[in-house]
Design an enzyme around this catalytic site. Structure first.
Site, PDB file in Angstrom:
ATOM      1  N   HIS A  14       0.840  -1.198   0.000  1.00  0.00           N
ATOM      2  CA  HIS A  14       0.000   0.000   0.000  1.00  0.00           C
ATOM      3  C   HIS A  14       0.871   1.244   0.000  1.00  0.00           C
ATOM      4  O   HIS A  14       2.084   1.190   0.114  1.00  0.00           O
ATOM      5  CB  HIS A  14      -0.995   0.003   1.176  1.00  0.00           C
ATOM      6  CG  HIS A  14      -0.422   0.337   2.512  1.00  0.00           C
ATOM      7  ND1 HIS A  14      -1.190   0.672   3.599  1.00  0.00           N
ATOM      8  CD2 HIS A  14       0.857   0.390   2.951  1.00  0.00           C
ATOM      9  CE1 HIS A  14      -0.416   0.919   4.639  1.00  0.00           C
ATOM     10  NE2 HIS A  14       0.824   0.752   4.284  1.00  0.00           N
ATOM     11  N   CYS A  33       4.994   5.099   5.543  1.00  0.00           N
ATOM     12  CA  CYS A  33       3.900   4.471   4.785  1.00  0.00           C
ATOM     13  C   CYS A  33       3.489   5.319   3.583  1.00  0.00           C
ATOM     14  O   CYS A  33       2.642   4.899   2.794  1.00  0.00           O
ATOM     15  CB  CYS A  33       2.699   4.187   5.692  1.00  0.00           C
ATOM     16  SG  CYS A  33       2.862   2.637   6.613  1.00  0.00           S
ATOM     17  N   HIS A  39       5.182  -0.155  -0.430  1.00  0.00           N
ATOM     18  CA  HIS A  39       5.886  -1.042   0.496  1.00  0.00           C
ATOM     19  C   HIS A  39       4.843  -2.028   0.987  1.00  0.00           C
ATOM     20  O   HIS A  39       3.646  -1.826   0.748  1.00  0.00           O
ATOM     21  CB  HIS A  39       6.489  -0.256   1.669  1.00  0.00           C
ATOM     22  CG  HIS A  39       5.427   0.369   2.508  1.00  0.00           C
ATOM     23  ND1 HIS A  39       4.826   1.544   2.162  1.00  0.00           N
ATOM     24  CD2 HIS A  39       4.797  -0.070   3.629  1.00  0.00           C
ATOM     25  CE1 HIS A  39       3.872   1.818   3.043  1.00  0.00           C
ATOM     26  NE2 HIS A  39       3.826   0.860   3.942  1.00  0.00           N
ATOM     27  N   HIS A  41       3.230  -4.952   3.981  1.00  0.00           N
ATOM     28  CA  HIS A  41       3.092  -5.408   5.363  1.00  0.00           C
ATOM     29  C   HIS A  41       2.644  -6.862   5.345  1.00  0.00           C
ATOM     30  O   HIS A  41       1.907  -7.280   4.437  1.00  0.00           O
ATOM     31  CB  HIS A  41       2.045  -4.599   6.122  1.00  0.00           C
ATOM     32  CG  HIS A  41       2.401  -3.166   6.326  1.00  0.00           C
ATOM     33  ND1 HIS A  41       3.228  -2.745   7.338  1.00  0.00           N
ATOM     34  CD2 HIS A  41       2.050  -2.057   5.634  1.00  0.00           C
ATOM     35  CE1 HIS A  41       3.367  -1.435   7.264  1.00  0.00           C
ATOM     36  NE2 HIS A  41       2.659  -0.980   6.238  1.00  0.00           N
ATOM     37  N   ASP A  79      -4.552 -10.591  -0.640  1.00  0.00           N
ATOM     38  CA  ASP A  79      -3.264 -11.275  -0.469  1.00  0.00           C
ATOM     39  C   ASP A  79      -2.403 -11.148  -1.726  1.00  0.00           C
ATOM     40  O   ASP A  79      -2.851 -11.488  -2.831  1.00  0.00           O
ATOM     41  CB  ASP A  79      -3.492 -12.749  -0.144  1.00  0.00           C
ATOM     42  CG  ASP A  79      -2.208 -13.442   0.263  1.00  0.00           C
ATOM     43  OD1 ASP A  79      -1.331 -12.793   0.873  1.00  0.00           O
ATOM     44  OD2 ASP A  79      -2.075 -14.652  -0.031  1.00  0.00           O
ATOM     45  N   HIS A  80      -1.194 -10.655  -1.531  1.00  0.00           N
ATOM     46  CA  HIS A  80      -0.268 -10.387  -2.639  1.00  0.00           C
ATOM     47  C   HIS A  80      -0.848  -9.390  -3.640  1.00  0.00           C
ATOM     48  O   HIS A  80      -0.599  -9.473  -4.845  1.00  0.00           O
ATOM     49  CB  HIS A  80       0.196 -11.691  -3.314  1.00  0.00           C
ATOM     50  CG  HIS A  80       1.131 -12.476  -2.445  1.00  0.00           C
ATOM     51  ND1 HIS A  80       0.710 -13.140  -1.332  1.00  0.00           N
ATOM     52  CD2 HIS A  80       2.466 -12.649  -2.509  1.00  0.00           C
ATOM     53  CE1 HIS A  80       1.745 -13.711  -0.750  1.00  0.00           C
ATOM     54  NE2 HIS A  80       2.827 -13.420  -1.433  1.00  0.00           N
ATOM     55  N   GLU A 124      -1.080  -4.760  11.833  1.00  0.00           N
ATOM     56  CA  GLU A 124      -0.237  -4.275  10.728  1.00  0.00           C
ATOM     57  C   GLU A 124       1.225  -4.584  11.015  1.00  0.00           C
ATOM     58  O   GLU A 124       2.003  -4.877  10.103  1.00  0.00           O
ATOM     59  CB  GLU A 124      -0.433  -2.775  10.525  1.00  0.00           C
ATOM     60  CG  GLU A 124       0.269  -2.238   9.296  1.00  0.00           C
ATOM     61  CD  GLU A 124       0.126  -0.735   9.158  1.00  0.00           C
ATOM     62  OE1 GLU A 124      -0.477  -0.298   8.166  1.00  0.00           O
ATOM     63  OE2 GLU A 124       0.597  -0.003  10.041  1.00  0.00           O
TER      64      GLU A 124
HETATM   65 NI    NI Z   1       2.458   0.897   5.545  1.00  0.00          NI
END
Ligand code: NI
Length: 135
Positions: A14, A33, A39, A41, A79-80, A124
Protein backbone atom coordinates in the site's frame (compact mmCIF):
# COMPACT_ATOMS: atom_id res chain seq x y z
CA UNK A 1 -22.04 -17.11 24.84
CA UNK A 2 -19.05 -18.44 22.96
CA UNK A 3 -16.55 -16.23 21.15
CA UNK A 4 -14.51 -18.00 18.51
CA UNK A 5 -11.77 -16.56 16.37
CA UNK A 6 -10.39 -17.50 13.00
CA UNK A 7 -6.90 -16.16 12.27
CA UNK A 8 -5.65 -15.54 8.73
CA UNK A 9 -2.59 -13.83 7.34
CA UNK A 10 -2.00 -11.91 4.15
CA UNK A 11 0.76 -9.88 2.56
CA UNK A 12 -0.19 -6.67 0.78
CA UNK A 13 1.33 -3.48 -0.57
CA UNK A 14 0.00 0.00 0.00
CA UNK A 15 0.81 3.66 0.06
CA UNK A 16 -0.77 6.23 2.36
CA UNK A 17 -1.15 9.55 0.59
CA UNK A 18 -3.59 12.33 -0.03
CA UNK A 19 -4.09 13.76 -3.49
CA UNK A 20 -3.07 17.39 -3.56
CA UNK A 21 -0.17 16.95 -1.13
CA UNK A 22 3.36 16.61 -2.43
CA UNK A 23 5.66 13.78 -1.38
CA UNK A 24 7.20 15.82 1.45
CA UNK A 25 3.80 16.80 2.86
CA UNK A 26 2.59 13.22 2.58
CA UNK A 27 5.71 12.06 4.41
CA UNK A 28 5.04 14.55 7.21
CA UNK A 29 1.49 13.22 7.54
CA UNK A 30 1.97 9.50 6.96
CA UNK A 31 5.68 8.82 7.52
CA UNK A 32 7.30 5.83 5.83
CA UNK A 33 3.90 4.47 4.78
CA UNK A 34 3.78 7.31 2.24
CA UNK A 35 6.80 5.97 0.31
CA UNK A 36 5.92 6.78 -3.35
CA UNK A 37 7.11 3.40 -4.62
CA UNK A 38 4.90 1.34 -2.30
CA UNK A 39 5.89 -1.04 0.50
CA UNK A 40 4.35 -4.09 2.06
CA UNK A 41 3.09 -5.41 5.36
CA UNK A 42 2.49 -8.92 6.60
CA UNK A 43 -0.95 -8.44 8.05
CA UNK A 44 -2.65 -10.71 10.55
CA UNK A 45 -6.45 -10.77 10.53
CA UNK A 46 -8.56 -12.13 13.38
CA UNK A 47 -12.29 -12.56 12.81
CA UNK A 48 -14.32 -13.22 15.95
CA UNK A 49 -17.84 -14.66 15.83
CA UNK A 50 -20.08 -14.89 18.90
CA UNK A 51 -23.07 -17.11 19.53
CA UNK A 52 -24.45 -20.13 21.26
CA UNK A 53 -23.72 -23.60 19.93
CA UNK A 54 -26.33 -25.20 17.70
CA UNK A 55 -27.49 -28.24 19.72
CA UNK A 56 -27.51 -30.36 16.57
CA UNK A 57 -23.86 -29.74 15.68
CA UNK A 58 -22.26 -28.24 18.78
CA UNK A 59 -20.95 -25.42 16.56
CA UNK A 60 -21.52 -21.67 16.77
CA UNK A 61 -20.30 -21.59 13.19
CA UNK A 62 -18.57 -24.27 11.15
CA UNK A 63 -14.94 -23.07 11.18
CA UNK A 64 -14.32 -24.61 7.78
CA UNK A 65 -17.15 -22.49 6.39
CA UNK A 66 -15.87 -19.38 8.19
CA UNK A 67 -12.45 -19.94 6.68
CA UNK A 68 -13.98 -20.18 3.19
CA UNK A 69 -16.04 -17.01 3.69
CA UNK A 70 -13.00 -15.01 4.83
CA UNK A 71 -11.02 -16.42 1.92
CA UNK A 72 -13.67 -15.50 -0.67
CA UNK A 73 -14.63 -12.04 0.57
CA UNK A 74 -11.31 -10.80 1.96
CA UNK A 75 -8.12 -12.81 1.49
CA UNK A 76 -8.56 -13.45 -2.23
CA UNK A 77 -8.90 -9.67 -2.73
CA UNK A 78 -5.93 -8.56 -0.63
CA UNK A 79 -3.26 -11.27 -0.47
CA UNK A 80 -0.27 -10.39 -2.64
CA UNK A 81 -2.21 -7.38 -3.95
CA UNK A 82 -1.77 -3.65 -3.91
CA UNK A 83 -4.53 -2.32 -1.65
CA UNK A 84 -4.60 1.06 -3.42
CA UNK A 85 -4.84 -0.36 -6.93
CA UNK A 86 -6.11 -3.95 -6.85
CA UNK A 87 -8.61 -4.28 -4.02
CA UNK A 88 -12.17 -3.41 -5.07
CA UNK A 89 -13.41 -2.72 -1.56
CA UNK A 90 -10.56 -0.26 -0.84
CA UNK A 91 -11.06 2.00 -3.85
CA UNK A 92 -11.25 5.68 -2.93
CA UNK A 93 -10.13 5.04 0.65
CA UNK A 94 -6.73 5.79 2.19
CA UNK A 95 -5.53 2.28 3.15
CA UNK A 96 -4.73 2.92 6.80
CA UNK A 97 -5.31 -0.03 9.07
CA UNK A 98 -8.28 1.85 10.53
CA UNK A 99 -9.92 2.00 7.10
CA UNK A 100 -8.92 -1.54 6.15
CA UNK A 101 -10.41 -3.07 9.29
CA UNK A 102 -13.75 -1.28 8.75
CA UNK A 103 -13.78 -2.34 5.08
CA UNK A 104 -13.10 -5.96 6.04
CA UNK A 105 -15.94 -5.83 8.57
CA UNK A 106 -18.25 -4.58 5.82
CA UNK A 107 -17.12 -7.39 3.51
CA UNK A 108 -17.99 -9.99 6.14
CA UNK A 109 -21.00 -8.62 8.03
CA UNK A 110 -23.71 -9.95 5.72
CA UNK A 111 -21.94 -13.22 4.95
CA UNK A 112 -21.75 -14.92 8.34
CA UNK A 113 -24.32 -17.77 8.20
CA UNK A 114 -24.61 -18.44 11.94
CA UNK A 115 -23.61 -16.63 15.10
CA UNK A 116 -22.85 -12.91 14.93
CA UNK A 117 -19.79 -11.13 13.66
CA UNK A 118 -18.38 -9.73 16.92
CA UNK A 119 -15.04 -8.18 16.05
CA UNK A 120 -12.45 -7.87 13.34
CA UNK A 121 -8.84 -7.28 14.38
CA UNK A 122 -6.06 -6.33 12.03
CA UNK A 123 -2.39 -6.43 13.00
CA UNK A 124 -0.24 -4.28 10.73
CA UNK A 125 2.95 -4.89 12.72
CA UNK A 126 3.61 -6.93 15.81
CA UNK A 127 3.26 -3.74 17.86
CA UNK A 128 0.01 -2.32 16.44
CA UNK A 129 -3.42 -3.76 16.02
CA UNK A 130 -6.75 -2.23 15.13
CA UNK A 131 -10.11 -3.63 16.17
CA UNK A 132 -13.60 -2.84 14.88
CA UNK A 133 -16.88 -4.10 16.32
CA UNK A 134 -19.26 -2.46 13.89
CA UNK A 135 -19.79 0.81 15.75
NI1 NI B 1 2.46 0.90 5.55
Amino acid sequence: MIYLTRRETFAAAHRLFKDGLDDKENFELFGKCSNPNWHGHNYILEVMVSGTPDPATGFVIDLKKLKEIIQEHVISKVDHKNLNLDTDFMQGVIPTSENIVVAIWNQLKDNIPSGNLYSVKLYETENNYFEYRGE
